[in-house]
Design an enzyme around this catalytic site. Structure first.
Site, PDB file in Angstrom:
ATOM      1  N   ASN A  47       0.769  -1.310  -0.144  1.00  0.00           N
ATOM      2  CA  ASN A  47      -0.067   0.138  -0.002  1.00  0.00           C
ATOM      3  C   ASN A  47       1.025   1.349   0.138  1.00  0.00           C
ATOM      4  O   ASN A  47       1.883   1.154   0.518  1.00  0.00           O
ATOM      5  CB  ASN A  47      -0.925   0.111   1.008  1.00  0.00           C
ATOM      6  CG  ASN A  47      -0.260  -0.053   2.663  1.00  0.00           C
ATOM      7  OD1 ASN A  47       0.493  -0.859   2.576  1.00  0.00           O
ATOM      8  ND2 ASN A  47      -0.836   0.193   3.417  1.00  0.00           N
ATOM      9  N   VAL A  48       0.334   2.186  -0.617  1.00  0.00           N
ATOM     10  CA  VAL A  48       1.139   3.653  -0.752  1.00  0.00           C
ATOM     11  C   VAL A  48       0.043   4.623  -0.414  1.00  0.00           C
ATOM     12  O   VAL A  48      -0.764   4.944  -1.167  1.00  0.00           O
ATOM     13  CB  VAL A  48       1.686   3.712  -2.041  1.00  0.00           C
ATOM     14  CG1 VAL A  48       2.490   5.068  -2.373  1.00  0.00           C
ATOM     15  CG2 VAL A  48       2.550   2.701  -2.686  1.00  0.00           C
ATOM     16  N   GLU A  49       0.108   5.229   0.581  1.00  0.00           N
ATOM     17  CA  GLU A  49      -0.680   6.206   1.232  1.00  0.00           C
ATOM     18  C   GLU A  49      -0.192   7.760   0.583  1.00  0.00           C
ATOM     19  O   GLU A  49       0.680   7.898  -0.041  1.00  0.00           O
ATOM     20  CB  GLU A  49      -0.974   6.286   2.675  1.00  0.00           C
ATOM     21  CG  GLU A  49      -1.383   4.806   3.115  1.00  0.00           C
ATOM     22  CD  GLU A  49      -1.565   4.895   4.646  1.00  0.00           C
ATOM     23  OE1 GLU A  49      -1.013   5.607   5.350  1.00  0.00           O
ATOM     24  OE2 GLU A  49      -2.280   3.855   5.333  1.00  0.00           O
ATOM     25  N   CYS A  58      -4.300   1.226  -2.031  1.00  0.00           N
ATOM     26  CA  CYS A  58      -4.165  -0.282  -1.488  1.00  0.00           C
ATOM     27  C   CYS A  58      -3.064  -1.033  -2.098  1.00  0.00           C
ATOM     28  O   CYS A  58      -2.913  -0.975  -3.440  1.00  0.00           O
ATOM     29  CB  CYS A  58      -5.642  -0.977  -1.528  1.00  0.00           C
ATOM     30  SG  CYS A  58      -6.956  -0.302  -0.330  1.00  0.00           S
ATOM     31  N   GLU A  60      -3.611  -3.800  -3.250  1.00  0.00           N
ATOM     32  CA  GLU A  60      -4.120  -4.438  -4.591  1.00  0.00           C
ATOM     33  C   GLU A  60      -4.076  -3.782  -5.913  1.00  0.00           C
ATOM     34  O   GLU A  60      -3.743  -3.980  -7.104  1.00  0.00           O
ATOM     35  CB  GLU A  60      -5.441  -5.235  -4.305  1.00  0.00           C
ATOM     36  CG  GLU A  60      -5.478  -6.028  -3.145  1.00  0.00           C
ATOM     37  CD  GLU A  60      -5.510  -5.443  -1.657  1.00  0.00           C
ATOM     38  OE1 GLU A  60      -5.302  -4.323  -1.523  1.00  0.00           O
ATOM     39  OE2 GLU A  60      -6.111  -6.212  -0.943  1.00  0.00           O
ATOM     40  N   CYS A  91     -10.095  -5.366   0.887  1.00  0.00           N
ATOM     41  CA  CYS A  91     -11.461  -4.253   1.252  1.00  0.00           C
ATOM     42  C   CYS A  91     -12.254  -4.575   0.083  1.00  0.00           C
ATOM     43  O   CYS A  91     -11.936  -5.274  -1.023  1.00  0.00           O
ATOM     44  CB  CYS A  91     -10.939  -2.908   1.355  1.00  0.00           C
ATOM     45  SG  CYS A  91     -10.337  -2.362  -0.257  1.00  0.00           S
ATOM     46  N   CYS A  94     -11.098  -3.529  -3.389  1.00  0.00           N
ATOM     47  CA  CYS A  94     -10.144  -4.432  -3.875  1.00  0.00           C
ATOM     48  C   CYS A  94     -10.372  -5.770  -4.318  1.00  0.00           C
ATOM     49  O   CYS A  94      -9.790  -6.439  -5.334  1.00  0.00           O
ATOM     50  CB  CYS A  94      -8.784  -4.411  -2.970  1.00  0.00           C
ATOM     51  SG  CYS A  94      -8.040  -2.811  -2.900  1.00  0.00           S
TER      52      CYS A  94
HETATM   53  N1  THU Z   1      -5.394  -1.489   2.652  1.00  0.00           N
HETATM   54  C1  THU Z   1      -4.751  -2.163   1.509  1.00  0.00           C
HETATM   55  O1  THU Z   1      -3.864  -2.082   1.211  1.00  0.00           O
HETATM   56  N2  THU Z   1      -5.512  -3.287   0.916  1.00  0.00           N
HETATM   57  C2  THU Z   1      -6.941  -3.819   1.575  1.00  0.00           C
HETATM   58  O2  THU Z   1      -7.499  -4.473   1.104  1.00  0.00           O
HETATM   59  C3  THU Z   1      -7.323  -3.162   2.812  1.00  0.00           C
HETATM   60  C4  THU Z   1      -6.528  -1.797   3.079  1.00  0.00           C
HETATM   61  C5  THU Z   1      -4.587  -0.535   3.184  1.00  0.00           C
HETATM   62  C6  THU Z   1      -5.177   0.925   2.747  1.00  0.00           C
HETATM   63  C7  THU Z   1      -4.573   1.919   3.646  1.00  0.00           C
HETATM   64  O3  THU Z   1      -3.221   2.226   3.362  1.00  0.00           O
HETATM   65  C8  THU Z   1      -4.262   0.816   4.975  1.00  0.00           C
HETATM   66  O4  THU Z   1      -4.526  -0.442   4.644  1.00  0.00           O
HETATM   67  C9  THU Z   1      -5.380   0.961   5.981  1.00  0.00           C
HETATM   68  O5  THU Z   1      -6.666   0.848   5.687  1.00  0.00           O
END
Ligand code: THU
Length: 136
Positions: A47-49, A58, A60, A91, A94
């Protein structure tokens, strides 16, 4: 249990390694995901915020991009993990991404074992729906 041809532990380790690259200064919730295609290629991503929280990616998202950069195709198996290295359910958004790039038969490791995408995203919207109503 389905998925005997997939090395799930190798996939988990690839996801764990990917999670070490996570950029998650806001949630502090690293995620790694790895997928193997029907022809045996493995991709992984994290994941990359973003400071604009809503546009964070996310893990994915990166996985699907890597798939297409690597030539496309369909995933046969996907393993998503959190910081504890254990299976984490993708999620809802995804699951939709995985549906497009793996279909209902794609297998997903879940906290309760291996499940088909058709089981974790029942009655999914997909390209069949677009085709069915095209031209109406
Ligand atoms: N996140 C994912 O990378 N994939 C998912 O399917 C669920 C959530 C990440 C998004 C965010 O950076 C962190 O988890 C917290 O929600």
């Amino acid at each position: 249990m389905p998925g005997p041809g997939i090395d799930w532990e190798a996939l988990r380790l690839a996801a764990v390694a990917a999670a070490t690259h996570a950029y998650c200064p806001y949630s502090r919730f690293p995620v790694g995901v790895a997928g193997i295609t029907t022809d045996g290629r493995t991709y992984a991503a994290c994941n990359v915020e973003n400071a604009a929280y809503g546009v964070g990616l996310c893990a994915e998202c990166g996985l699907v991009s890597a798939l297409h950069m690597g030539g496309g195709g369909q995933f046969a198996g996907v393993y998503c993990v959190g910081a504890d290295g254990r299976a984490l359910m993708p999620c809802g958004r995804c699951r939709q991404l995985l549906w497009e790039n793996g279909g209902g038969d794609c297998l997903l490791m879940t906290p309760v074992g291996i499940r088909a995408m058709a089981d974790v995203l029942p009655q999914a919207f997909g390209r069949d729906d677009l085709d069915r109503l095209a031209g109406t």
